[in-house]
Design a protein around this motif. Structure first.
Motif, mmCIF file in Angstrom:
data_model
loop_
_atom_site.group_PDB
_atom_site.id
_atom_site.type_symbol
_atom_site.label_atom_id
_atom_site.label_comp_id
_atom_site.label_asym_id
_atom_site.label_seq_id
_atom_site.Cartn_x
_atom_site.Cartn_y
_atom_site.Cartn_z
ATOM 1 N N GLU A 188 14.131 25.101 -36.541
ATOM 2 C CA GLU A 188 14.068 24.351 -37.789
ATOM 3 C C GLU A 188 13.274 23.064 -37.547
ATOM 4 O O GLU A 188 12.115 23.133 -37.197
ATOM 5 N N ASP A 189 13.876 21.879 -37.684
ATOM 6 C CA ASP A 189 13.110 20.626 -37.590
ATOM 7 C C ASP A 189 13.378 19.860 -36.305
ATOM 8 O O ASP A 189 13.077 18.662 -36.213
ATOM 9 N N ARG A 190 13.936 20.549 -35.280
ATOM 10 C CA ARG A 190 14.242 19.860 -34.027
ATOM 11 C C ARG A 190 13.697 20.658 -32.832
ATOM 12 O O ARG A 190 13.581 21.880 -32.902
ATOM 13 N N VAL A 191 13.396 19.920 -31.758
ATOM 14 C CA VAL A 191 12.910 20.547 -30.526
ATOM 15 C C VAL A 191 13.995 20.435 -29.456
ATOM 16 O O VAL A 191 14.523 19.347 -29.211
ATOM 17 N N TYR A 192 14.298 21.537 -28.849
ATOM 18 C CA TYR A 192 15.313 21.609 -27.790
ATOM 19 C C TYR A 192 14.633 22.071 -26.503
ATOM 20 O O TYR A 192 13.559 22.684 -26.538
ATOM 21 N N TYR A 193 15.307 21.794 -25.383
ATOM 22 C CA TYR A 193 14.787 22.295 -24.117
ATOM 23 C C TYR A 193 15.821 23.215 -23.487
ATOM 24 O O TYR A 193 16.952 22.812 -23.211
ATOM 25 N N MET A 194 15.404 24.478 -23.279
ATOM 26 C CA MET A 194 16.262 25.478 -22.667
ATOM 27 C C MET A 194 15.833 25.625 -21.209
ATOM 28 O O MET A 194 14.653 25.870 -20.918
ATOM 29 N N ASP A 195 16.745 25.477 -20.292
ATOM 30 C CA ASP A 195 16.419 25.516 -18.866
ATOM 31 C C ASP A 195 15.932 26.909 -18.457
ATOM 32 O O ASP A 195 15.927 27.849 -19.261
ATOM 33 N N TYR A 196 15.520 27.047 -17.201
ATOM 34 C CA TYR A 196 14.959 28.316 -16.733
ATOM 35 C C TYR A 196 15.947 29.466 -16.864
ATOM 36 O O TYR A 196 15.568 30.628 -16.979
ATOM 37 N N ASP A 197 17.278 29.145 -16.856
ATOM 38 C CA ASP A 197 18.290 30.186 -17.010
ATOM 39 C C ASP A 197 18.744 30.338 -18.456
ATOM 40 O O ASP A 197 19.708 31.040 -18.745
ATOM 41 N N GLY A 198 18.045 29.669 -19.383
ATOM 42 C CA GLY A 198 18.328 29.803 -20.801
ATOM 43 C C GLY A 198 19.327 28.829 -21.363
ATOM 44 O O GLY A 198 19.508 28.757 -22.583
ATOM 45 N N VAL A 199 19.975 28.041 -20.513
ATOM 46 C CA VAL A 199 21.006 27.103 -20.974
ATOM 47 C C VAL A 199 20.347 25.866 -21.585
ATOM 48 O O VAL A 199 19.390 25.320 -21.033
ATOM 49 N N LEU A 200 20.887 25.418 -22.740
ATOM 50 C CA LEU A 200 20.391 24.205 -23.379
ATOM 51 C C LEU A 200 20.528 23.014 -22.438
ATOM 52 O O LEU A 200 21.606 22.734 -21.908
ATOM 53 N N LEU A 201 19.409 22.316 -22.233
ATOM 54 C CA LEU A 201 19.385 21.185 -21.313
ATOM 55 C C LEU A 201 19.659 19.883 -22.043
ATOM 56 O O LEU A 201 19.129 19.645 -23.141
ATOM 57 N N VAL A 202 20.476 19.046 -21.473
ATOM 58 C CA VAL A 202 20.733 17.703 -21.981
ATOM 59 C C VAL A 202 20.268 16.728 -20.901
ATOM 60 O O VAL A 202 20.754 16.772 -19.767
ATOM 61 N N GLY A 203 19.299 15.882 -21.243
ATOM 62 C CA GLY A 203 18.767 14.943 -20.262
ATOM 63 C C GLY A 203 17.262 14.822 -20.377
ATOM 64 O O GLY A 203 16.656 15.230 -21.372
ATOM 65 N N SER A 204 16.644 14.292 -19.338
ATOM 66 C CA SER A 204 15.209 14.059 -19.338
ATOM 67 C C SER A 204 14.471 15.276 -18.788
ATOM 68 O O SER A 204 14.884 15.876 -17.799
ATOM 69 N N ARG A 205 13.364 15.607 -19.443
ATOM 70 C CA ARG A 205 12.561 16.747 -19.007
ATOM 71 C C ARG A 205 11.106 16.511 -19.376
ATOM 72 O O ARG A 205 10.796 15.959 -20.447
ATOM 73 N N SER A 206 10.197 16.940 -18.482
ATOM 74 C CA SER A 206 8.768 16.774 -18.720
ATOM 75 C C SER A 206 8.217 17.983 -19.479
ATOM 76 O O SER A 206 8.454 19.133 -19.094
ATOM 77 N N VAL A 207 7.498 17.693 -20.562
ATOM 78 C CA VAL A 207 6.846 18.736 -21.360
ATOM 79 C C VAL A 207 5.388 18.338 -21.538
ATOM 80 O O VAL A 207 5.087 17.248 -22.049
ATOM 81 N N ASN A 208 4.484 19.216 -21.109
ATOM 82 C CA ASN A 208 3.041 18.946 -21.188
ATOM 83 C C ASN A 208 2.678 17.621 -20.508
ATOM 84 O O ASN A 208 1.826 16.863 -20.976
ATOM 85 N N GLY A 209 3.365 17.316 -19.399
ATOM 86 C CA GLY A 209 3.053 16.126 -18.617
ATOM 87 C C GLY A 209 3.703 14.854 -19.109
ATOM 88 O O GLY A 209 3.489 13.784 -18.518
ATOM 89 N N ILE A 210 4.474 14.922 -20.183
ATOM 90 C CA ILE A 210 5.140 13.736 -20.729
ATOM 91 C C ILE A 210 6.643 13.963 -20.693
ATOM 92 O O ILE A 210 7.125 15.050 -21.023
ATOM 93 N N ARG A 211 7.384 12.913 -20.287
ATOM 94 C CA ARG A 211 8.831 13.056 -20.208
ATOM 95 C C ARG A 211 9.481 12.708 -21.548
ATOM 96 O O ARG A 211 9.111 11.729 -22.206
ATOM 97 N N TYR A 212 10.460 13.538 -21.912
ATOM 98 C CA TYR A 212 11.198 13.358 -23.161
ATOM 99 C C TYR A 212 12.694 13.413 -22.839
ATOM 100 O O TYR A 212 13.118 13.999 -21.840
ATOM 101 N N LYS A 213 13.471 12.794 -23.718
ATOM 102 C CA LYS A 213 14.920 12.835 -23.555
ATOM 103 C C LYS A 213 15.512 13.801 -24.581
ATOM 104 O O LYS A 213 15.268 13.675 -25.787
ATOM 105 N N PHE A 214 16.284 14.761 -24.073
ATOM 106 C CA PHE A 214 16.872 15.781 -24.933
ATOM 107 C C PHE A 214 18.389 15.616 -24.996
ATOM 108 O O PHE A 214 19.025 15.250 -24.004
ATOM 109 N N THR A 215 18.939 15.886 -26.172
ATOM 110 C CA THR A 215 20.389 15.898 -26.371
ATOM 111 C C THR A 215 20.791 17.266 -26.909
ATOM 112 O O THR A 215 19.939 18.146 -27.112
ATOM 113 N N GLU A 216 22.085 17.423 -27.175
ATOM 114 C CA GLU A 216 22.552 18.674 -27.767
ATOM 115 C C GLU A 216 21.978 18.879 -29.163
ATOM 116 O O GLU A 216 21.934 20.009 -29.660
ATOM 117 N N ASN A 217 21.540 17.793 -29.783
ATOM 118 C CA ASN A 217 20.973 17.867 -31.132
ATOM 119 C C ASN A 217 19.447 17.809 -31.123
ATOM 120 O O ASN A 217 18.828 17.558 -32.162
#
Length: 201
Positions: free
Chosen positions: A138-167
């Motif tokens: 929908e209107d939000r971006v989430y990060y799913m770890d390599y094992d498919g689990v929703l990640l909460v925390g900092s993660r690099s996407v396309n060379g830029i770090r973003y902070k992800f939450t459950e929402n």
């Protein structure tokens, strides 16, 4: 005055069956099988006569060894998975290849959309495939770890770090080509073109 000779029904059946057996036994090797076929026909006639008189069908042998359903099967508009022994999978993970995973619900149907197991969240597209890395739902971006689990925390996407939450991502959202509705169906091309990559309000 002539009397009709009354022959017991059982005697007639025995005679017919005996005649068929005798003809089958006398068939010479190398013949075309006409005598044997006649004997088989007489046996069939005897069975039919017995069925007509007793009201019960003649017993025949039928091969009931049908092949088992295995793998993915479409039933009632939903995909289901059958193990090698023919039993339907329930509440189970299915792996195909090295990195492709599916989940089967309690009722045996393939999972799509969000799934929570314990404290972990997963997401499956409309083809049932578990998603990994950055996805837009929908209107939000989430990060799913390599094992498919929703990640909460900092993660690099396309060379830029973003902070992800459950929402979803906080602040400016990273771009991802994986765009879905909450039921797992992908965005249409028109929906992709209308997207704004600003953080949701």
């Amino acid at each position: 005055m002539k009397r009709r000779l009354r022959i017991p029904l059982a005697a007639i059946l025995i005679s017919v069956m005996a005649a068929g057996t005798a003809l089958a036994d006398t068939a010479a090797p190398g013949t075309t099988g006409t005598i044997a076929e006649t004997a088989a026909a007489l046996d069939g006639a005897a069975e039919q006569t017995a069925a007509d008189l007793t009201g019960e069908p003649a017993i025949t042998q039928v091969d009931s060894t049908a092949p088992l359903q295995t793998g993915w099967v479409m039933e009632g508009g939903s995909w289901r998975y059958y193990w090698d022994d023919g039993t339907m999978a329930r509440s189970a993970w299915i792996q195909e290849g090295e990195d492709t995973w599916y989940f089967i619900n309690d009722d045996g149907t393939m999972r799509t959309g969000w799934l929570q197991t314990g404290e972990d969240w997963y997401f499956f597209d409309s083809s049932g495939v578990m998603q990994t890395r950055a996805i837009r739902v929908e209107d939000r971006v989430y990060y799913m770890d390599y094992d498919g689990v929703l990640l909460v925390g900092s993660r690099s996407v396309n060379g830029i770090r973003y902070k992800f939450t459950e929402n979803g991502c906080i602040g400016q959202m990273p771009y991802t080509s994986k765009m879905f509705h909450s039921d797992g169906t992908p965005f249409t091309e028109a929906e992709r073109q209308d997207l704004s990559w600003n953080a949701p309000s």
